[in-house]
Design a protein around this motif. Structure first.
Motif, PDB file in Angstrom:
ATOM      1  N   ALA A  36     -52.668 -85.664 -44.935  1.00 43.74           N
ATOM      2  CA  ALA A  36     -51.968 -84.431 -45.308  1.00 43.74           C
ATOM      3  C   ALA A  36     -51.740 -83.504 -44.128  1.00 43.74           C
ATOM      4  CB  ALA A  36     -52.767 -83.723 -46.403  1.00 43.74           C
ATOM      5  N   THR A  40     -48.680 -80.265 -43.284  1.00 43.11           N
ATOM      6  CA  THR A  40     -48.995 -78.824 -43.467  1.00 43.11           C
ATOM      7  C   THR A  40     -47.902 -77.968 -42.827  1.00 43.11           C
ATOM      8  OG1 THR A  40     -50.427 -78.965 -41.526  1.00 43.11           O
ATOM      9  CG2 THR A  40     -51.496 -79.030 -43.687  1.00 43.11           C
ATOM     10  N   ASP A  46     -52.875 -79.013 -47.102  1.00 42.43           N
ATOM     11  CA  ASP A  46     -53.660 -80.256 -47.141  1.00 42.43           C
ATOM     12  C   ASP A  46     -54.728 -80.078 -48.219  1.00 42.43           C
ATOM     13  OD1 ASP A  46     -55.673 -79.647 -44.102  1.00 42.43           O
ATOM     14  OD2 ASP A  46     -55.720 -78.768 -46.108  1.00 42.43           O
ATOM     15  N   PHE A  47     -55.720 -80.926 -48.253  1.00 39.86           N
ATOM     16  CA  PHE A  47     -56.703 -80.880 -49.344  1.00 39.86           C
ATOM     17  C   PHE A  47     -57.962 -80.131 -48.949  1.00 39.86           C
ATOM     18  CE2 PHE A  47     -54.489 -83.579 -52.243  1.00 39.86           C
ATOM     19  CZ  PHE A  47     -53.671 -84.356 -51.426  1.00 39.86           C
ATOM     20  N   ARG A  48     -58.447 -80.370 -47.692  1.00 35.32           N
ATOM     21  CA  ARG A  48     -59.816 -79.941 -47.393  1.00 35.32           C
ATOM     22  C   ARG A  48     -59.928 -78.880 -46.308  1.00 35.32           C
ATOM     23  NH1 ARG A  48     -59.511 -85.086 -48.812  1.00 35.32           N
ATOM     24  NH2 ARG A  48     -60.809 -85.802 -50.540  1.00 35.32           N
ATOM     25  N   TYR A  55     -57.929 -77.882 -52.289  1.00 37.10           N
ATOM     26  CA  TYR A  55     -59.189 -77.870 -53.040  1.00 37.10           C
ATOM     27  C   TYR A  55     -59.873 -76.507 -52.976  1.00 37.10           C
ATOM     28  CZ  TYR A  55     -58.703 -82.921 -53.563  1.00 37.10           C
ATOM     29  OH  TYR A  55     -58.264 -84.184 -53.883  1.00 37.10           O
ATOM     30  N   GLN A 118     -51.480 -91.627 -46.531  1.00 37.67           N
ATOM     31  CA  GLN A 118     -52.184 -91.225 -47.760  1.00 37.67           C
ATOM     32  C   GLN A 118     -51.344 -90.213 -48.526  1.00 37.67           C
ATOM     33  OE1 GLN A 118     -56.692 -90.663 -46.827  1.00 37.67           O
ATOM     34  NE2 GLN A 118     -55.562 -90.292 -44.934  1.00 37.67           N
ATOM     35  N   HIS A 138     -51.670 -94.127 -51.325  1.00 40.75           N
ATOM     36  CA  HIS A 138     -52.074 -93.360 -52.518  1.00 40.75           C
ATOM     37  C   HIS A 138     -50.881 -93.116 -53.430  1.00 40.75           C
ATOM     38  CE1 HIS A 138     -55.858 -91.768 -50.240  1.00 40.75           C
ATOM     39  NE2 HIS A 138     -55.890 -93.051 -50.512  1.00 40.75           N
ATOM     40  N   THR A 213     -55.678 -86.460 -40.739  1.00 47.07           N
ATOM     41  CA  THR A 213     -56.497 -86.875 -41.878  1.00 47.07           C
ATOM     42  C   THR A 213     -57.973 -86.645 -41.584  1.00 47.07           C
ATOM     43  OG1 THR A 213     -57.174 -88.736 -43.297  1.00 47.07           O
ATOM     44  CG2 THR A 213     -56.515 -89.273 -41.033  1.00 47.07           C
ATOM     45  N   SER A 214     -58.707 -86.302 -42.668  1.00 45.14           N
ATOM     46  CA  SER A 214     -60.160 -86.082 -42.503  1.00 45.14           C
ATOM     47  C   SER A 214     -60.911 -87.408 -42.616  1.00 45.14           C
ATOM     48  CB  SER A 214     -60.651 -85.123 -43.600  1.00 45.14           C
ATOM     49  OG  SER A 214     -60.463 -85.751 -44.875  1.00 45.14           O
ATOM     50  N   ASN A 237     -55.465 -84.680 -34.455  1.00 44.58           N
ATOM     51  CA  ASN A 237     -56.094 -83.989 -35.590  1.00 44.58           C
ATOM     52  C   ASN A 237     -56.769 -82.715 -35.093  1.00 44.58           C
ATOM     53  OD1 ASN A 237     -56.436 -84.542 -38.544  1.00 44.58           O
ATOM     54  ND2 ASN A 237     -58.568 -84.112 -38.021  1.00 44.58           N
ATOM     55  N   MET A 238     -56.926 -81.740 -36.020  1.00 48.37           N
ATOM     56  CA  MET A 238     -57.584 -80.493 -35.602  1.00 48.37           C
ATOM     57  C   MET A 238     -58.986 -80.780 -35.098  1.00 48.37           C
ATOM     58  SD  MET A 238     -55.850 -77.817 -35.707  1.00 48.37           S
ATOM     59  CE  MET A 238     -54.361 -77.138 -36.406  1.00 48.37           C
ATOM     60  N   GLU A 239     -59.669 -81.679 -35.835  1.00 47.71           N
ATOM     61  CA  GLU A 239     -61.059 -81.951 -35.414  1.00 47.71           C
ATOM     62  C   GLU A 239     -61.281 -83.458 -35.375  1.00 47.71           C
ATOM     63  OE1 GLU A 239     -60.316 -80.785 -38.464  1.00 47.71           O
ATOM     64  OE2 GLU A 239     -61.203 -82.224 -39.833  1.00 47.71           O
ATOM     65  N   ASP A 256     -53.226 -79.044 -33.091  1.00 47.22           N
ATOM     66  CA  ASP A 256     -52.103 -79.210 -34.008  1.00 47.22           C
ATOM     67  C   ASP A 256     -51.369 -80.527 -33.729  1.00 47.22           C
ATOM     68  OD1 ASP A 256     -50.008 -77.866 -35.889  1.00 47.22           O
ATOM     69  OD2 ASP A 256     -48.886 -78.643 -34.186  1.00 47.22           O
ATOM     70  N   CYS A 257     -51.122 -81.313 -34.768  1.00 45.09           N
ATOM     71  CA  CYS A 257     -50.534 -82.647 -34.515  1.00 45.09           C
ATOM     72  C   CYS A 257     -49.100 -82.562 -33.991  1.00 45.09           C
ATOM     73  CB  CYS A 257     -50.611 -83.530 -35.764  1.00 45.09           C
ATOM     74  SG  CYS A 257     -49.947 -82.797 -37.247  1.00 45.09           S
TER      75      CYS A 257
HETATM   76  N1  APR Z   1     -52.488 -80.536 -37.126  1.00 47.78           N
HETATM   77  C1  APR Z   1     -53.550 -81.377 -36.982  1.00 47.78           C
HETATM   78  N2  APR Z   1     -54.471 -81.598 -37.954  1.00 47.78           N
HETATM   79  C2  APR Z   1     -54.295 -80.922 -39.108  1.00 47.78           C
HETATM   80  C3  APR Z   1     -53.225 -80.027 -39.349  1.00 47.78           C
HETATM   81  C4  APR Z   1     -52.291 -79.856 -38.284  1.00 47.78           C
HETATM   82  N3  APR Z   1     -51.231 -79.038 -38.411  1.00 47.78           N
HETATM   83  N4  APR Z   1     -53.356 -79.523 -40.613  1.00 47.78           N
HETATM   84  C5  APR Z   1     -54.467 -80.072 -41.139  1.00 47.78           C
HETATM   85  N5  APR Z   1     -55.034 -80.905 -40.248  1.00 47.78           N
HETATM   86  C6  APR Z   1     -56.214 -81.764 -40.406  1.00 47.78           C
HETATM   87  C7  APR Z   1     -57.398 -81.094 -41.074  1.00 47.78           C
HETATM   88  O1  APR Z   1     -58.202 -80.471 -40.098  1.00 47.78           O
HETATM   89  C8  APR Z   1     -58.078 -82.295 -41.727  1.00 47.78           C
HETATM   90  O2  APR Z   1     -58.921 -82.957 -40.793  1.00 47.78           O
HETATM   91  O3  APR Z   1     -55.807 -82.793 -41.281  1.00 47.78           O
HETATM   92  C9  APR Z   1     -56.915 -83.227 -42.050  1.00 47.78           C
HETATM   93  C10 APR Z   1     -56.515 -83.172 -43.513  1.00 47.78           C
HETATM   94  O4  APR Z   1     -57.583 -83.703 -44.260  1.00 47.78           O
HETATM   95  P1  APR Z   1     -57.524 -83.654 -45.855  1.00 47.78           P
HETATM   96  O5  APR Z   1     -57.121 -82.286 -46.299  1.00 47.78           O
HETATM   97  O6  APR Z   1     -58.797 -84.231 -46.361  1.00 47.78           O
HETATM   98  O7  APR Z   1     -56.301 -84.621 -46.229  1.00 47.78           O
HETATM   99  P2  APR Z   1     -56.339 -86.202 -46.262  1.00 47.78           P
HETATM  100  O8  APR Z   1     -57.234 -86.747 -45.182  1.00 47.78           O
HETATM  101  O9  APR Z   1     -54.935 -86.656 -46.284  1.00 47.78           O
HETATM  102  O10 APR Z   1     -57.025 -86.496 -47.712  1.00 47.78           O
HETATM  103  C11 APR Z   1     -57.132 -87.831 -48.074  1.00 47.78           C
HETATM  104  O11 APR Z   1     -57.923 -87.123 -50.235  1.00 47.78           O
HETATM  105  O12 APR Z   1     -57.786 -85.940 -52.213  1.00 47.78           O
HETATM  106  C12 APR Z   1     -57.505 -87.120 -51.606  1.00 47.78           C
HETATM  107  O13 APR Z   1     -55.798 -88.545 -52.296  1.00 47.78           O
HETATM  108  C13 APR Z   1     -56.017 -87.361 -51.597  1.00 47.78           C
HETATM  109  O14 APR Z   1     -54.712 -88.559 -49.969  1.00 47.78           O
HETATM  110  C14 APR Z   1     -55.682 -87.546 -50.129  1.00 47.78           C
HETATM  111  C15 APR Z   1     -57.015 -87.964 -49.553  1.00 47.78           C
END
Ligand code: APR
Length: 281
Positions: A36, A40, A46-48, A55, A118, A138, A213-214, A237-239, A256-257
């Motif tokens: 996700a 963004t 995103d979700f987390r 969430y 995803q 997904h 993605t986390s 990824n951010m982290e 930032d990606c």
């Molecule tokens: N640039 C870089 N990283 C980013 C950015 C950005 N602009 N915005 C968000 N992130 C990072 C966040 O720091 C986090 O590590 O992207 C990651 C998003 O993680 P999640 O919110 O957990 O999303 P995701 O990994 O896609 O979730 C996986 O969880 O709920 C289920 O099915 C749902 O597909 C989803 C799955």
């Protein structure tokens, strides 16, 4: 960096080394794994992420826990929260990001071996990535069906219901009346067979990009571990997440990606092309 890194791998863990790897023609089969975080910037939360993640913002739906909104057992009892959320997430109002565009540029240059996403927002297709190179692990909002009899449900009726946050029910002849759900993989649902069929392609990759993605949700979260030793894995990824950073050829482009892929595009000499392609979407 351990200075006994074998010569054939990246001299240093940097995007410049990745750009050399690609420009030297040593990366022709690039696999990309996304979450996700690459959407963004398109306005899709995103979700987390702590403050802005979905969430953290579902309180209004008073769910037993946030993930319940994507849980099949909860949905069968109470589909309304999902349809309140679907109204905000439904494809059609969002534009692909620079990160989506970078992946479509890889495909255009014949370098994209496979994209595993995803995300359910269909922005990869909107960015022009050939559908045969996309695994929507997904599922997505692209289609929907009755969860009882599996009869497909018409998209126009779906859009009407989603716009009103109404719960659509099966219209197949007979008294099915089952709940209609988009073909999104909910918790307690199996991933599409395509995910398992295409997973082996990762072992043939000569470069892997993990973006936004986390890596919290399995089996998708295990994909980066299928990348063979000696094949560079780049994390945008951010982290830091998952096992990224533990292999000799891992490159961590934290932040930032979109900024990360722009830096790589500059190093590749693709920046103009990238921005033009993004503006043209
Ligand atoms: N640039 C870089 N990283 C980013 C950015 C950005 N602009 N915005 C968000 N992130 C990072 C966040 O720091 C986090 O590590 O992207 C990651 C998003 O993680 P999640 O919110 O957990 O999303 P995701 O990994 O896609 O979730 C996986 O969880 O709920 C289920 O099915 C749902 O597909 C989803 C799955």
């Amino acid at each position: 960096i351990s200075d006994d890194t074998p010569p054939e791998t990246l001299r240093e863990r940097s995007l410049a080394a990745v750009a050399d790897h690609i420009n030297a023609g040593r990366a022709r089969r690039i696999v990309v794994m996304t979450g996700a975080g690459i959407s963004t910037a398109a306005g899709i939360p995103d979700f987390r992420s702590p403050e802005t993640g979905l969430y953290a913002n579902l309180a209004k739906l008073d769910l037993p826990e946030p993930e319940a909104v994507f849980d099949l057992r909860f949905f069968e009892k109470n589909p309304k929260p999902f349809y309140v959320l679907a109204k905000d997430l439904y494809p059609g109002n969002f534009h692909p990001t620079v990160s989506h565009t970078f992946i479509s540029l890889l495909a255009k240059k014949g370098l994209l071996h496979q994209l595993f996403t995803q995300n359910i927002d269909c922005l990869e297709r909107a960015a022009g990535i050939p559908s045969e190179l996309i695994v929507e692990a997904h599922g997505s909002f692209a289609s929907q069906r009755c969860i009882e009899c599996k009869a497909p449900y018409p998209e126009d009726l779906m859009r009407e219901h989603v716009a009103r946050a109404d719960v659509p029910r099966c219209i197949r002849a007979g008294d099915c009346g089952g709940l209609v759900k988009p073909d999104i993989v909910f918790f307690h649902e199996a991933l599409p067979m395509l995910f398992y069929d295409r997973k082996d392609l990762i072992e043939k990759a000569d470069l892997a990009l993990v973006m936004g993605t986390s890596l919290q949700v399995h089996p998708f979260a295990g994909l980066p571990n299928y990348v063979p030793e000696g094949v560079p894995r780049v994390l945008f990824n951010m982290e830091r997440v998952g096992s990224l950073g533990t292999q000799a050829d891992d490159v961590l482009a934290l932040g930032d990606c979109d900024a990360g892929v722009r830096e790589l595009a500059d190093l590749l000499g693709w920046r103009e092309e990238l921005e033009a392609q993004w503006r043209g979407l």
